[in-house]
Write a protein that holds these residues in place. Structure first.
Motif, PDB file in Angstrom:
ATOM      1  N   ARG A   1       0.826  -1.218   0.000  1.00  0.00           N
ATOM      2  CA  ARG A   1       0.000   0.000   0.000  1.00  0.00           C
ATOM      3  C   ARG A   1       0.860   1.268   0.000  1.00  0.00           C
ATOM      4  O   ARG A   1       0.350   2.369   0.106  1.00  0.00           O
ATOM      5  N   GLY A   2       2.186   1.086  -0.068  1.00  0.00           N
ATOM      6  CA  GLY A   2       3.079   2.240  -0.008  1.00  0.00           C
ATOM      7  C   GLY A   2       3.578   2.420   1.416  1.00  0.00           C
ATOM      8  O   GLY A   2       4.115   1.486   2.022  1.00  0.00           O
ATOM      9  N   LEU A   3       3.364   3.615   1.957  1.00  0.00           N
ATOM     10  CA  LEU A   3       3.740   3.883   3.347  1.00  0.00           C
ATOM     11  C   LEU A   3       2.704   3.222   4.255  1.00  0.00           C
ATOM     12  O   LEU A   3       1.545   3.632   4.280  1.00  0.00           O
ATOM     13  N   GLU A   4       3.115   2.190   4.987  1.00  0.00           N
ATOM     14  CA  GLU A   4       2.135   1.461   5.804  1.00  0.00           C
ATOM     15  C   GLU A   4       2.192   1.842   7.283  1.00  0.00           C
ATOM     16  O   GLU A   4       1.230   1.651   8.008  1.00  0.00           O
ATOM     17  N   GLN A   5       3.307   2.389   7.704  1.00  0.00           N
ATOM     18  CA  GLN A   5       3.418   2.826   9.100  1.00  0.00           C
ATOM     19  C   GLN A   5       4.620   3.749   9.250  1.00  0.00           C
ATOM     20  O   GLN A   5       5.659   3.533   8.621  1.00  0.00           O
ATOM     21  N   ILE A   6       4.455   4.788  10.064  1.00  0.00           N
ATOM     22  CA  ILE A   6       5.604   5.614  10.460  1.00  0.00           C
ATOM     23  C   ILE A   6       6.033   5.131  11.836  1.00  0.00           C
ATOM     24  O   ILE A   6       5.221   5.042  12.764  1.00  0.00           O
ATOM     25  N   ILE A   7       7.299   4.763  11.951  1.00  0.00           N
ATOM     26  CA  ILE A   7       7.816   4.254  13.222  1.00  0.00           C
ATOM     27  C   ILE A   7       8.344   5.427  14.040  1.00  0.00           C
ATOM     28  O   ILE A   7       9.228   6.159  13.580  1.00  0.00           O
ATOM     29  N   GLU A   8       7.788   5.622  15.221  1.00  0.00           N
ATOM     30  CA  GLU A   8       8.279   6.709  16.084  1.00  0.00           C
ATOM     31  C   GLU A   8       9.277   6.146  17.087  1.00  0.00           C
ATOM     32  O   GLU A   8       8.933   5.294  17.906  1.00  0.00           O
ATOM     33  N   ILE A   9      10.518   6.620  17.004  1.00  0.00           N
ATOM     34  CA  ILE A   9      11.542   6.175  17.946  1.00  0.00           C
ATOM     35  C   ILE A   9      11.798   7.284  18.956  1.00  0.00           C
ATOM     36  O   ILE A   9      11.561   8.456  18.684  1.00  0.00           O
ATOM     37  N   LYS A  10      12.267   6.894  20.131  1.00  0.00           N
ATOM     38  CA  LYS A  10      12.534   7.885  21.182  1.00  0.00           C
ATOM     39  C   LYS A  10      13.809   8.644  20.844  1.00  0.00           C
ATOM     40  O   LYS A  10      14.850   8.057  20.585  1.00  0.00           O
ATOM     41  N   LEU A  11      13.691   9.958  20.835  1.00  0.00           N
ATOM     42  CA  LEU A  11      14.851  10.804  20.551  1.00  0.00           C
ATOM     43  C   LEU A  11      15.267  11.548  21.817  1.00  0.00           C
ATOM     44  O   LEU A  11      14.430  11.873  22.662  1.00  0.00           O
ATOM     45  N   THR A  12      16.551  11.820  21.937  1.00  0.00           N
ATOM     46  CA  THR A  12      17.022  12.677  23.023  1.00  0.00           C
ATOM     47  C   THR A  12      16.592  14.106  22.706  1.00  0.00           C
ATOM     48  O   THR A  12      16.212  14.422  21.570  1.00  0.00           O
ATOM     49  N   ALA A  13      16.680  14.980  23.687  1.00  0.00           N
ATOM     50  CA  ALA A  13      16.303  16.385  23.474  1.00  0.00           C
ATOM     51  C   ALA A  13      17.147  16.998  22.358  1.00  0.00           C
ATOM     52  O   ALA A  13      16.644  17.759  21.511  1.00  0.00           O
ATOM     53  N   GLU A  14      18.421  16.628  22.319  1.00  0.00           N
ATOM     54  CA  GLU A  14      19.337  17.162  21.303  1.00  0.00           C
ATOM     55  C   GLU A  14      18.947  16.673  19.900  1.00  0.00           C
ATOM     56  O   GLU A  14      18.922  17.440  18.942  1.00  0.00           O
ATOM     57  N   GLU A  15      18.604  15.374  19.800  1.00  0.00           N
ATOM     58  CA  GLU A  15      18.203  14.804  18.510  1.00  0.00           C
ATOM     59  C   GLU A  15      16.883  15.409  18.028  1.00  0.00           C
ATOM     60  O   GLU A  15      16.720  15.724  16.851  1.00  0.00           O
ATOM     61  N   GLN A  16      15.944  15.575  18.961  1.00  0.00           N
ATOM     62  CA  GLN A  16      14.644  16.160  18.619  1.00  0.00           C
ATOM     63  C   GLN A  16      14.809  17.597  18.120  1.00  0.00           C
ATOM     64  O   GLN A  16      14.178  18.016  17.149  1.00  0.00           O
ATOM     65  N   SER A  17      15.707  18.323  18.785  1.00  0.00           N
ATOM     66  CA  SER A  17      15.982  19.709  18.394  1.00  0.00           C
ATOM     67  C   SER A  17      16.581  19.757  16.985  1.00  0.00           C
ATOM     68  O   SER A  17      16.216  20.604  16.157  1.00  0.00           O
ATOM     69  N   ALA A  18      17.507  18.827  16.691  1.00  0.00           N
ATOM     70  CA  ALA A  18      18.131  18.767  15.362  1.00  0.00           C
ATOM     71  C   ALA A  18      17.096  18.421  14.295  1.00  0.00           C
ATOM     72  O   ALA A  18      17.115  18.973  13.177  1.00  0.00           O
ATOM     73  N   LEU A  19      16.167  17.509  14.639  1.00  0.00           N
ATOM     74  CA  LEU A  19      15.113  17.125  13.694  1.00  0.00           C
ATOM     75  C   LEU A  19      14.184  18.309  13.426  1.00  0.00           C
ATOM     76  O   LEU A  19      13.784  18.554  12.282  1.00  0.00           O
ATOM     77  N   GLN A  20      13.855  19.056  14.483  1.00  0.00           N
ATOM     78  CA  GLN A  20      12.981  20.221  14.329  1.00  0.00           C
ATOM     79  C   GLN A  20      13.645  21.295  13.453  1.00  0.00           C
ATOM     80  O   GLN A  20      13.005  21.907  12.592  1.00  0.00           O
ATOM     81  N   LYS A  21      14.953  21.462  13.655  1.00  0.00           N
ATOM     82  CA  LYS A  21      15.710  22.430  12.839  1.00  0.00           C
ATOM     83  C   LYS A  21      15.669  22.020  11.360  1.00  0.00           C
ATOM     84  O   LYS A  21      15.526  22.847  10.460  1.00  0.00           O
ATOM     85  N   SER A  22      15.798  20.704  11.134  1.00  0.00           N
ATOM     86  CA  SER A  22      15.742  20.166   9.774  1.00  0.00           C
ATOM     87  C   SER A  22      14.360  20.410   9.164  1.00  0.00           C
ATOM     88  O   SER A  22      14.231  20.832   8.011  1.00  0.00           O
ATOM     89  N   ALA A  23      13.317  20.175   9.958  1.00  0.00           N
ATOM     90  CA  ALA A  23      11.942  20.396   9.492  1.00  0.00           C
ATOM     91  C   ALA A  23      11.706  21.871   9.168  1.00  0.00           C
ATOM     92  O   ALA A  23      11.037  22.205   8.177  1.00  0.00           O
ATOM     93  N   ASP A  24      12.276  22.761   9.977  1.00  0.00           N
ATOM     94  CA  ASP A  24      12.123  24.203   9.736  1.00  0.00           C
ATOM     95  C   ASP A  24      12.751  24.601   8.398  1.00  0.00           C
ATOM     96  O   ASP A  24      12.226  25.459   7.683  1.00  0.00           O
ATOM     97  N   ALA A  25      13.898  23.968   8.070  1.00  0.00           N
ATOM     98  CA  ALA A  25      14.570  24.251   6.790  1.00  0.00           C
ATOM     99  C   ALA A  25      13.684  23.813   5.620  1.00  0.00           C
ATOM    100  O   ALA A  25      13.598  24.499   4.590  1.00  0.00           O
ATOM    101  N   VAL A  26      13.012  22.659   5.772  1.00  0.00           N
ATOM    102  CA  VAL A  26      12.092  22.171   4.730  1.00  0.00           C
ATOM    103  C   VAL A  26      10.905  23.131   4.591  1.00  0.00           C
ATOM    104  O   VAL A  26      10.477  23.472   3.484  1.00  0.00           O
ATOM    105  N   LYS A  27      10.411  23.586   5.748  1.00  0.00           N
ATOM    106  CA  LYS A  27       9.249  24.492   5.770  1.00  0.00           C
ATOM    107  C   LYS A  27       9.548  25.787   5.001  1.00  0.00           C
ATOM    108  O   LYS A  27       8.697  26.299   4.269  1.00  0.00           O
ATOM    109  N   GLU A  28      10.775  26.291   5.157  1.00  0.00           N
ATOM    110  CA  GLU A  28      11.178  27.512   4.438  1.00  0.00           C
ATOM    111  C   GLU A  28      11.088  27.323   2.923  1.00  0.00           C
ATOM    112  O   GLU A  28      10.599  28.182   2.202  1.00  0.00           O
ATOM    113  N   LEU A  29      11.579  26.162   2.450  1.00  0.00           N
ATOM    114  CA  LEU A  29      11.547  25.872   1.008  1.00  0.00           C
ATOM    115  C   LEU A  29      10.105  25.756   0.527  1.00  0.00           C
ATOM    116  O   LEU A  29       9.750  26.278  -0.543  1.00  0.00           O
ATOM    117  N   CYS A  30       9.277  25.074   1.316  1.00  0.00           N
ATOM    118  CA  CYS A  30       7.862  24.902   0.923  1.00  0.00           C
ATOM    119  C   CYS A  30       7.140  26.239   0.851  1.00  0.00           C
ATOM    120  O   CYS A  30       6.266  26.450   0.001  1.00  0.00           O
TER     121      CYS A  30
END
Length: 308
Positions: free
Chosen positions: A274-303
């Motif tokens: 069916r394509g994407l069948e599940q998104i796996i959520e793994i536990k991130l440290t505060a530092e990893e979550q912050s880095a992921l959010q920064k990455s998402a913000d960069a994508v948001k700017e392009l969009c």
């Protein structure tokens, strides 16, 4: 009935993806491009290799989207590379126009297909394709994490002088400078690399992973990587066609997962028929979550630039 995969864009990435799919006998392939003669020539050349490879895959090169009708999967590699003097926004706007045009034609002929987006800037192009297609998020997936993880795995295997088969690695986030390689979740035969390598070495490998595409561009001078990017897209194609339920890092449309909403970002995804069948959520440290959010913000700017 055999499966059918269309590849839009007969450049290096598209043509090499066609080669991997045909040589693995995964599906029949339609290679389509706006340039007359190029898809036809490459498609015929590849078709003539099949008796040698002992594969019965059929490959057709075309300029006509009617030939793509009823594809199971459409891999979109179309777009222009960034040229000297071209701003990121120029590249973004040009490729957005190409993506919108391609998706409209593809969806008209294959309304039930699954889209795999390879065109850059990857996450923004996946978002554009998703909005244009009107599909559910399960049927529009971006290829980035498989490639970035493969690069990370390559460097880890070389550093430790072990088989690449022993190495697993996870890279999250947008495809680019803000990607988030996760050493804690990267292992050699199940052993975290944090137990095998010192922090400075890991940081060096992480940085080389982030610069993976640029390193190849620097060598080639007039082009960019295509063997690994096309192999990465085909690993996704294979997981879907064979209903493997394989967990791969892909760009997916998040709806609250990882605290991110309404945006394509690289996360662990289970791929099946069916394509994407599940998104796996793994536990991130505060530092990893912050880095992921920064990455998402960069994508948001392009969009925001292209209004998707």
């Amino acid at each position: 009935m055999r499966k059918k995969v269309t590849i839009v864009g007969a450049g290096n990435v598209g043509a090499t993806a066609a080669h991997w799919i045909a040589s693995k006998e995964l599906a029949d392939v339609v290679l389509i491009d706006v340039v007359e003669g190029v898809p036809q020539g490459k498609g015929l050349d590849l078709l003539e290799a099949m008796p040698i490879e002992k594969r019965d895959s059929h490959i057709l090169g075309s300029n006509d989207y009617a030939d793509t009708a009823n594809s199971d999967i459409v891999v979109i590699t179309a777009g222009i590379p960034r040229k000297p003097g071209m701003s990121r926004d120029d590249l973004l706007n040009t490729n957005y126009k190409i993506m919108s045009d391609v998706v409209g034609k593809v969806v008209a002929h294959s309304p039930e297909c699954i889209l795999i987006i390879v065109s850059n800037p990857l996450d923004a192009m996946a978002q554009a394709a998703f909005k244009q297609a009107g599909f559910n998020r399960e049927r529009v997936i971006g290829m980035a994490g498989v490639l970035d993880s493969a690069r990370f795995r390559t460097f880890i295997a070389e550093e430790l002088k072990v088989s690449v088969e022993n190495v697993t690695a996870f890279v999250l986030g947008g495809h680019g400078d803000t990607m988030v390689p996760l050493p804690r979740y990267s292992t050699v035969a199940g052993i975290p690399i944090t137990d095998l390598l010192d922090a400075a070495t890991i940081e060096r490998l992480v940085q080389r992973t982030r610069d993976g595409g640029a390193e190849i561009v620097k060598y080639l001078k007039t082009g960019s990587a295509y063997y690994a990017p096309s192999a990465a897209a085909v690993e996704m194609v294979e997981a879907i066609l064979k209903d493997k339920k394989k967990i791969l890092p892909c760009a997916a449309y998040l709806q609250g997962e990882y605290g991110i909403d309404g945006l394509y970002v690289g996360v662990p995804c289970k791929l099946g028929s069916r394509g994407l069948e599940q998104i796996i959520e793994i536990k991130l440290t505060a530092e990893e979550q912050s880095a992921l959010q920064k990455s998402a913000d960069a994508v948001k700017e392009l969009c925001a630039v292209i209004g998707v």
